[in-house]
Design a protein around this motif. Structure first.
Motif, PDB file in Angstrom:
ATOM      1  N   TYR A   1      -2.625  11.018   5.201  1.00  0.00           N
ATOM      2  CA  TYR A   1      -2.429   9.569   5.060  1.00  0.00           C
ATOM      3  C   TYR A   1      -0.996   9.199   4.681  1.00  0.00           C
ATOM      4  N   PHE A   2      -0.150  10.227   4.411  1.00  0.00           N
ATOM      5  CA  PHE A   2       1.208   9.977   3.953  1.00  0.00           C
ATOM      6  C   PHE A   2       2.215  10.086   5.095  1.00  0.00           C
ATOM      7  N   ASP A   3       3.384   9.441   4.894  1.00  0.00           N
ATOM      8  CA  ASP A   3       4.464   9.648   5.868  1.00  0.00           C
ATOM      9  C   ASP A   3       5.157  10.979   5.567  1.00  0.00           C
ATOM     10  N   GLN A   4       6.045  11.358   6.488  1.00  0.00           N
ATOM     11  CA  GLN A   4       6.691  12.674   6.431  1.00  0.00           C
ATOM     12  C   GLN A   4       7.368  12.944   5.078  1.00  0.00           C
ATOM     13  N   SER A   5       8.169  11.986   4.624  1.00  0.00           N
ATOM     14  CA  SER A   5       8.945  12.244   3.406  1.00  0.00           C
ATOM     15  C   SER A   5       8.024  12.352   2.181  1.00  0.00           C
ATOM     16  N   THR A   6       6.924  11.583   2.175  1.00  0.00           N
ATOM     17  CA  THR A   6       5.980  11.674   1.055  1.00  0.00           C
ATOM     18  C   THR A   6       5.266  13.023   1.070  1.00  0.00           C
TER      19      THR A   6
ATOM     20  N   LEU B   1      -2.365  27.809  -2.236  1.00  0.00           N
ATOM     21  CA  LEU B   1      -2.562  26.404  -1.861  1.00  0.00           C
ATOM     22  C   LEU B   1      -3.536  26.359  -0.685  1.00  0.00           C
ATOM     23  N   ILE B   2      -4.504  25.472  -0.755  1.00  0.00           N
ATOM     24  CA  ILE B   2      -5.423  25.276   0.371  1.00  0.00           C
ATOM     25  C   ILE B   2      -5.290  23.845   0.870  1.00  0.00           C
ATOM     26  N   LEU B   3      -4.962  23.706   2.144  1.00  0.00           N
ATOM     27  CA  LEU B   3      -4.825  22.380   2.761  1.00  0.00           C
ATOM     28  C   LEU B   3      -6.026  22.090   3.664  1.00  0.00           C
ATOM     29  N   GLY B   4      -6.122  20.845   4.129  1.00  0.00           N
ATOM     30  CA  GLY B   4      -7.196  20.456   5.038  1.00  0.00           C
ATOM     31  C   GLY B   4      -6.977  21.027   6.427  1.00  0.00           C
ATOM     32  N   ALA B   5      -8.054  20.985   7.228  1.00  0.00           N
ATOM     33  CA  ALA B   5      -8.021  21.596   8.553  1.00  0.00           C
ATOM     34  C   ALA B   5      -6.943  20.980   9.448  1.00  0.00           C
ATOM     35  N   ALA B   6      -6.628  19.712   9.227  1.00  0.00           N
ATOM     36  CA  ALA B   6      -5.657  19.039  10.098  1.00  0.00           C
ATOM     37  C   ALA B   6      -4.273  18.981   9.461  1.00  0.00           C
ATOM     38  N   GLU B   7      -4.074  19.758   8.402  1.00  0.00           N
ATOM     39  CA  GLU B   7      -2.803  19.675   7.673  1.00  0.00           C
ATOM     40  C   GLU B   7      -2.083  21.022   7.686  1.00  0.00           C
ATOM     41  N   THR B   8      -0.768  20.967   7.551  1.00  0.00           N
ATOM     42  CA  THR B   8       0.028  22.187   7.500  1.00  0.00           C
ATOM     43  C   THR B   8       1.315  21.927   6.726  1.00  0.00           C
TER      44      THR B   8
ATOM     45  N   LEU C   1      -0.489  10.761  -6.700  1.00  0.00           N
ATOM     46  CA  LEU C   1       0.371  11.878  -6.289  1.00  0.00           C
ATOM     47  C   LEU C   1       1.813  11.455  -6.040  1.00  0.00           C
ATOM     48  N   LEU C   2       2.051  10.153  -5.916  1.00  0.00           N
ATOM     49  CA  LEU C   2       3.425   9.690  -5.706  1.00  0.00           C
ATOM     50  C   LEU C   2       4.248   9.825  -6.985  1.00  0.00           C
ATOM     51  N   TYR C   3       3.558   9.829  -8.122  1.00  0.00           N
ATOM     52  CA  TYR C   3       4.263   9.853  -9.399  1.00  0.00           C
ATOM     53  C   TYR C   3       4.363  11.284  -9.942  1.00  0.00           C
ATOM     54  N   ASP C   4       5.202  11.425 -10.942  1.00  0.00           N
ATOM     55  CA  ASP C   4       5.436  12.730 -11.564  1.00  0.00           C
ATOM     56  C   ASP C   4       4.140  13.330 -12.108  1.00  0.00           C
ATOM     57  N   PHE C   5       3.862  14.579 -11.730  1.00  0.00           N
ATOM     58  CA  PHE C   5       2.693  15.248 -12.312  1.00  0.00           C
ATOM     59  C   PHE C   5       3.080  16.567 -12.973  1.00  0.00           C
ATOM     60  N   SER C   6       4.352  16.660 -13.376  1.00  0.00           N
ATOM     61  CA  SER C   6       4.829  17.925 -13.940  1.00  0.00           C
ATOM     62  C   SER C   6       4.199  18.247 -15.294  1.00  0.00           C
ATOM     63  N   THR C   7       3.656  17.216 -15.957  1.00  0.00           N
ATOM     64  CA  THR C   7       3.059  17.480 -17.283  1.00  0.00           C
ATOM     65  C   THR C   7       1.685  18.150 -17.185  1.00  0.00           C
ATOM     66  N   LEU C   8       1.152  18.266 -15.968  1.00  0.00           N
ATOM     67  CA  LEU C   8      -0.186  18.859 -15.826  1.00  0.00           C
ATOM     68  C   LEU C   8      -0.177  20.363 -16.083  1.00  0.00           C
ATOM     69  N   GLY C   9       0.994  20.979 -16.016  1.00  0.00           N
ATOM     70  CA  GLY C   9       1.073  22.433 -16.225  1.00  0.00           C
ATOM     71  C   GLY C   9       0.957  23.195 -14.915  1.00  0.00           C
ATOM     72  N   LEU C  10       0.805  24.504 -15.018  1.00  0.00           N
ATOM     73  CA  LEU C  10       0.766  25.357 -13.825  1.00  0.00           C
ATOM     74  C   LEU C  10      -0.669  25.581 -13.353  1.00  0.00           C
TER      75      LEU C  10
ATOM     76  N   LEU D   1       0.835  -1.210   0.000  1.00  0.00           N
ATOM     77  CA  LEU D   1       0.000   0.000   0.000  1.00  0.00           C
ATOM     78  C   LEU D   1       0.862   1.250   0.000  1.00  0.00           C
ATOM     79  N   ARG D   2       1.936   1.201   0.780  1.00  0.00           N
ATOM     80  CA  ARG D   2       2.815   2.364   0.869  1.00  0.00           C
ATOM     81  C   ARG D   2       3.504   2.643  -0.470  1.00  0.00           C
ATOM     82  N   GLU D   3       3.947   1.575  -1.109  1.00  0.00           N
ATOM     83  CA  GLU D   3       4.646   1.752  -2.386  1.00  0.00           C
ATOM     84  C   GLU D   3       3.709   2.225  -3.496  1.00  0.00           C
ATOM     85  N   ARG D   4       2.490   1.721  -3.482  1.00  0.00           N
ATOM     86  CA  ARG D   4       1.582   2.035  -4.585  1.00  0.00           C
ATOM     87  C   ARG D   4       0.817   3.332  -4.404  1.00  0.00           C
ATOM     88  N   SER D   5       0.474   3.679  -3.138  1.00  0.00           N
ATOM     89  CA  SER D   5      -0.403   4.837  -2.935  1.00  0.00           C
ATOM     90  C   SER D   5       0.144   5.852  -1.939  1.00  0.00           C
ATOM     91  N   GLY D   6       1.208   5.502  -1.222  1.00  0.00           N
ATOM     92  CA  GLY D   6       1.719   6.395  -0.193  1.00  0.00           C
ATOM     93  C   GLY D   6       0.978   6.231   1.123  1.00  0.00           C
TER      94      GLY D   6
END
Lengths: 121, 285
Positions: free
Chosen positions: B217-222, B240-247, B196-205, B13-18
């Motif tokens: 749901y992710f670990d620190q480095s992810t 950028l807007i994050l969730g209430a429990a995120e920073t 989100l673990l994979y490259d998304f640079s082609t999406l543009g700005l 699960l960690r490898e595939r989805s973070g």
């Protein structure tokens, strides 16, 4: 503590609503139909009214229209709580002065969300 | 499921989805995977995991989907949508007055309630958006959730969680026992699967990124990796807007928290901040 008038001809629904609303810190007054609800409002206007549509004697729609014409009757936040779940009924309720609308069946999460929506919580 | 099976599952699960599943969450894995195991004819989750270990197994995506939390509702937490209407969009409309284009990315769209809440907020802004093209890209790891999002069909329960009744009758039609969001709102949102673990640079700005309730749901480095890569997809005057429990605090310096608006962040290298309506909204350059 805010007061909520629960208007429903079903004692089971009133009991469920009371349990939910008391857990949200409301004081509960009950009425079985629109006439009883109007009497309760003439004695003391509550901050909130949870209102069924189909009831004997006077239905929720008629009660709401009369409430909004009473002195101070524009103050209570009225949340319909009914099995009437089509756009036409909802639009009529809003036109008559309802603030929110719950389609039965309901649970605590929905009641809480709707009461938050109108600023009661 | 043996402890070894559970370890294998956690690693996969960690490898595939973070998704980080702590060691005490075996009960969660059992309860979420048992229906999937039964559907595929396995007697237990242990048998399902044994199958997962086979090189030819094609069940991994379904396992990830089953383990991913898709909890969402319309206008969740309310404040982000007030920020969108009152602070972010006015600033972006002023800053993009020449290009007349604003791009919004909703990174964890789940079954669509968040991007459609964004679309409704924009619609409610009415004439202020006249002449602007606003694109909303909504992505999610779970393909099944996106299929539901594209259809825009919601249960009576779902449309009563967070959605004001006026917006329900304005933007939804009753279809049998379900409620379907209007075609013009569906047309405002493009849905696309994305990990989100994979490259998304082609999406543009993107001028605005909603990344809510996914980093938890992710670990620190992810978390750091995702935030840093999102920063690279944003102009200096983006939001950028994050969730209430995120920073971002303690994770990355790529973003700076807005001093007054909880949950709102700006790229830290913002050289020329967008013109915001109220002076107190001015961001640190």
């Amino acid at each position: 503590m805010k007061t909520c008038l629960v208007v429903d001809d079903s004692s089971v629904i009133r009991k469920v609503a009371r349990r939910i609303l008391e857990s949200l810190d409301f004081k509960i007054v009950e009425a079985e139909d629109g006439e009883q609800a109007l009497d309760a409002c003439r004695q003391q206007l509550p901050e909130a009214i949870l209102l069924d549509w189909n009831m004997p004697k006077m239905d929720g729609y008629e009660f709401l229209r009369m409430l909004r014409r009473m002195p101070g009757g524009d103050k209570p936040k009225v949340v319909f709580c009914t099995t009437e779940n089509d756009v036409a009924h909802i639009a009529r309720a809003l036109h008559a002065g309802a603030n929110e609308y719950i389609m039965k069946p309901f649970d605590k999460e929905i009641v809480e969300a709707k009461f938050q929506e109108v600023g009661l919580i | 499921m043996t402890p070894e099976d559970f370890d294998y599952l956690r690693k996969m699960l960690r490898e595939r989805s973070g998704l980080v599943l702590s060691v005490d969450k075996q009960y969660l894995a059992e309860s979420r995977l048992l229906p999937l195991a039964r559907r595929h004819g396995f007697a237990s989750v242990g048998e399902l995991v044994a199958q997962l270990k086979m090189p030819s197994c094609t069940l991994a995506t379904e396992v990830v989907d089953a383990m991913t939390t898709n909890e969402t509702f319309f206008f969740r937490d309310k404040i982000p949508f007030e920020l969108l209407r009152d602070s972010v969009m006015p600033a972006l409309l002023a800053a993009r007055s020449h290009t007349k284009r604003v791009r919004i990315w909703c990174t964890a769209a789940s079954t669509g309630q968040e991007p459609y809440s964004i679309a409704m907020t924009l619609r409610e802004m009415g004439a202020r958006l006249a002449g602007f093209q606003v694109d909303i890209l909504a992505t999610d790891l779970v393909v099944g959730a996106l299929d539901r999002a594209r259809n825009g069909l919601y249960t009576q329960f779902e449309v009563q969680r967070g959605l004001p009744i006026q917006l329900l009758i304005k933007y939804f039609t009753k279809v049998g026992e379900m409620w379907q969001i209007a075609p013009e709102l569906r047309a405002m949102v493009q849905f696309r699967p994305l990990n989100l673990l994979y490259d998304f640079s082609t999406l543009g700005l993107f001028d605005l990124v909603f990344c809510r309730n996914v980093l938890i749901y992710f670990d620190q480095s992810t978390k750091v990796s995702v935030l840093d890569r999102i920063a690279r997809q944003m102009p200096d005057d983006g939001f950028l807007i994050l969730g209430a429990a995120e920073t971002v605090v303690g994770l990355t310096e790529a973003f700076t928290p807005h001093p007054d608006k909880r949950g709102l962040y700006r790229p830290s290298n913002a050289g020329a901040p967008a013109r915001l309506g109220a002076p107190k909204l001015a961001v640190r350059a």
